[in-house]
Design a protein around this motif. Sequence first.
Motif, PDB file in Angstrom:
ATOM      1  N   ILE A 107       0.838  -1.204   0.000  1.00 57.55           N
ATOM      2  CA  ILE A 107       0.000   0.000   0.000  1.00 57.55           C
ATOM      3  C   ILE A 107       0.871   1.252   0.000  1.00 57.55           C
ATOM      4  O   ILE A 107       0.612   2.209  -0.730  1.00 57.55           O
ATOM      5  CB  ILE A 107      -0.976  -0.005   1.209  1.00 57.55           C
ATOM      6  CG1 ILE A 107      -2.068  -1.059   0.982  1.00 57.55           C
ATOM      7  CG2 ILE A 107      -1.604   1.374   1.428  1.00 57.55           C
ATOM      8  CD1 ILE A 107      -3.030  -1.244   2.137  1.00 57.55           C
ATOM      9  N   LEU A 108       1.938   1.221   0.826  1.00 55.92           N
ATOM     10  CA  LEU A 108       2.836   2.387   0.885  1.00 55.92           C
ATOM     11  C   LEU A 108       3.529   2.601  -0.462  1.00 55.92           C
ATOM     12  O   LEU A 108       3.613   3.725  -0.958  1.00 55.92           O
ATOM     13  CB  LEU A 108       3.867   2.202   2.006  1.00 55.92           C
ATOM     14  CG  LEU A 108       3.313   2.191   3.435  1.00 55.92           C
ATOM     15  CD1 LEU A 108       4.409   1.909   4.446  1.00 55.92           C
ATOM     16  CD2 LEU A 108       2.619   3.516   3.775  1.00 55.92           C
ATOM     17  N   ARG A 109       3.994   1.497  -1.047  1.00 56.16           N
ATOM     18  CA  ARG A 109       4.703   1.605  -2.326  1.00 56.16           C
ATOM     19  C   ARG A 109       3.768   2.094  -3.422  1.00 56.16           C
ATOM     20  O   ARG A 109       4.096   2.967  -4.215  1.00 56.16           O
ATOM     21  CB  ARG A 109       5.295   0.246  -2.701  1.00 56.16           C
ATOM     22  CG  ARG A 109       6.364   0.358  -3.797  1.00 56.16           C
ATOM     23  CD  ARG A 109       6.744  -1.010  -4.318  1.00 56.16           C
ATOM     24  NE  ARG A 109       7.278  -1.873  -3.269  1.00 56.16           N
ATOM     25  CZ  ARG A 109       7.100  -3.197  -3.253  1.00 56.16           C
ATOM     26  NH1 ARG A 109       6.396  -3.786  -4.196  1.00 56.16           N
ATOM     27  NH2 ARG A 109       7.625  -3.916  -2.291  1.00 56.16           N
ATOM     28  N   ASN A 124       7.585   7.725   0.513  1.00 54.46           N
ATOM     29  CA  ASN A 124       9.007   7.613   0.781  1.00 54.46           C
ATOM     30  C   ASN A 124       9.184   7.320   2.277  1.00 54.46           C
ATOM     31  O   ASN A 124       9.000   8.192   3.133  1.00 54.46           O
ATOM     32  CB  ASN A 124       9.696   8.921   0.402  1.00 54.46           C
ATOM     33  CG  ASN A 124      11.198   8.832   0.562  1.00 54.46           C
ATOM     34  OD1 ASN A 124      11.709   8.079   1.387  1.00 54.46           O
ATOM     35  ND2 ASN A 124      11.911   9.603  -0.248  1.00 54.46           N
ATOM     36  N   ILE A 125       9.512   6.065   2.580  1.00 52.23           N
ATOM     37  CA  ILE A 125       9.591   5.632   3.976  1.00 52.23           C
ATOM     38  C   ILE A 125      10.627   6.431   4.768  1.00 52.23           C
ATOM     39  O   ILE A 125      10.365   6.863   5.897  1.00 52.23           O
ATOM     40  CB  ILE A 125       9.934   4.120   4.053  1.00 52.23           C
ATOM     41  CG1 ILE A 125       8.775   3.275   3.486  1.00 52.23           C
ATOM     42  CG2 ILE A 125      10.236   3.689   5.483  1.00 52.23           C
ATOM     43  CD1 ILE A 125       7.604   3.111   4.415  1.00 52.23           C
ATOM     44  N   GLU A 126      11.799   6.643   4.156  1.00 52.13           N
ATOM     45  CA  GLU A 126      12.859   7.365   4.870  1.00 52.13           C
ATOM     46  C   GLU A 126      12.410   8.776   5.250  1.00 52.13           C
ATOM     47  O   GLU A 126      12.645   9.253   6.355  1.00 52.13           O
ATOM     48  CB  GLU A 126      14.134   7.424   4.021  1.00 52.13           C
ATOM     49  CG  GLU A 126      14.838   6.076   3.867  1.00 52.13           C
ATOM     50  CD  GLU A 126      15.063   5.356   5.202  1.00 52.13           C
ATOM     51  OE1 GLU A 126      15.521   6.012   6.151  1.00 52.13           O
ATOM     52  OE2 GLU A 126      14.761   4.142   5.293  1.00 52.13           O
ATOM     53  N   GLN A 127      11.732   9.410   4.287  1.00 49.41           N
ATOM     54  CA  GLN A 127      11.237  10.766   4.534  1.00 49.41           C
ATOM     55  C   GLN A 127      10.187  10.752   5.657  1.00 49.41           C
ATOM     56  O   GLN A 127      10.173  11.615   6.537  1.00 49.41           O
ATOM     57  CB  GLN A 127      10.581  11.271   3.254  1.00 49.41           C
ATOM     58  CG  GLN A 127      10.898  12.717   2.945  1.00 49.41           C
ATOM     59  CD  GLN A 127      10.410  13.076   1.561  1.00 49.41           C
ATOM     60  OE1 GLN A 127       9.289  12.714   1.181  1.00 49.41           O
ATOM     61  NE2 GLN A 127      11.232  13.769   0.791  1.00 49.41           N
ATOM     62  N   ALA A 128       9.317   9.735   5.604  1.00 49.29           N
ATOM     63  CA  ALA A 128       8.263   9.616   6.619  1.00 49.29           C
ATOM     64  C   ALA A 128       8.869   9.409   8.000  1.00 49.29           C
ATOM     65  O   ALA A 128       8.421   9.994   8.985  1.00 49.29           O
ATOM     66  CB  ALA A 128       7.324   8.464   6.268  1.00 49.29           C
ATOM     67  N   LYS A 129       9.935   8.585   8.051  1.00 47.02           N
ATOM     68  CA  LYS A 129      10.610   8.315   9.331  1.00 47.02           C
ATOM     69  C   LYS A 129      11.141   9.605   9.948  1.00 47.02           C
ATOM     70  O   LYS A 129      11.058   9.822  11.150  1.00 47.02           O
ATOM     71  CB  LYS A 129      11.790   7.361   9.098  1.00 47.02           C
ATOM     72  CG  LYS A 129      11.411   5.889   9.092  1.00 47.02           C
ATOM     73  CD  LYS A 129      12.677   5.062   8.959  1.00 47.02           C
ATOM     74  CE  LYS A 129      12.360   3.681   8.407  1.00 47.02           C
ATOM     75  NZ  LYS A 129      13.591   2.980   8.012  1.00 47.02           N
TER      76      LYS A 129
END
Lengths: 81, 143
Positions: free
Chosen positions: A37-39, A44-49
């Motif tokens: 779902i995220l992809r 952008n996981i890193e940005q979200a982190k």
Amino acid sequence: MHILMVKEVLKGVKYVSNENSPKGIPNKVVDLLVTNILRKNGVNIEQAKNKLSEEDKQALKEMVEDLKAQVDEFVKQNSKK
Amino acid sequence: MANEWRALDYWDGKNDLNNDADALQDATEKAKTIQHSHEWIIVRDSEYVNVQTTDTQVALSLQLGIQAALAAVINITLGDTNQGKKVAHDLKQFMRTRQHNSQRTIIENSKEIQVTTTDTDIAVNLQAMIQILVALIGQLDVL
């Protein structure tokens, strides 16, 4: 296409787990689903982190652990009957 | 039909406090609904029926708690953007697919019945929701 595939997998899982007391879905399948779902939505996981401060993380962690404990208790209560 | 035994035609039970009301008692219908999970318990032409069901109130409040937590995580990380809304929508979509179970219990023409139902679907659904939440914050290195 990925999502469709995941749904197919889940159908089978639900069928099996429905036969008896609730066992839930394998964590790996849920992980796959969330990743998908995220992809799919271009997250952008890193940005979200980076948007999570340490306090945020601590608060979220406590909140989720608390909710999980309550759900576990509920599931336990209901399968006892 | 005339020979059919009817629970409310006659009753000499010790618990009977209101004789006149027996024959006049209308069909009773009770339905409890939580999201897309339906539980129907229909009690008809019967009395002294004791029903125990899954505590849907507890399930509902837990469900709302998990939804709020999911919304919070998405809001902090993705903001109030279209992307955030789409992710939330997709996750909810999945939860919804797990909520189409329904069960019906019909008690008819009976006396002194004890019914206990368990809605395993609600429990499974709550488990799935918390799993999604855990998976999501796991991806964000929170756990």
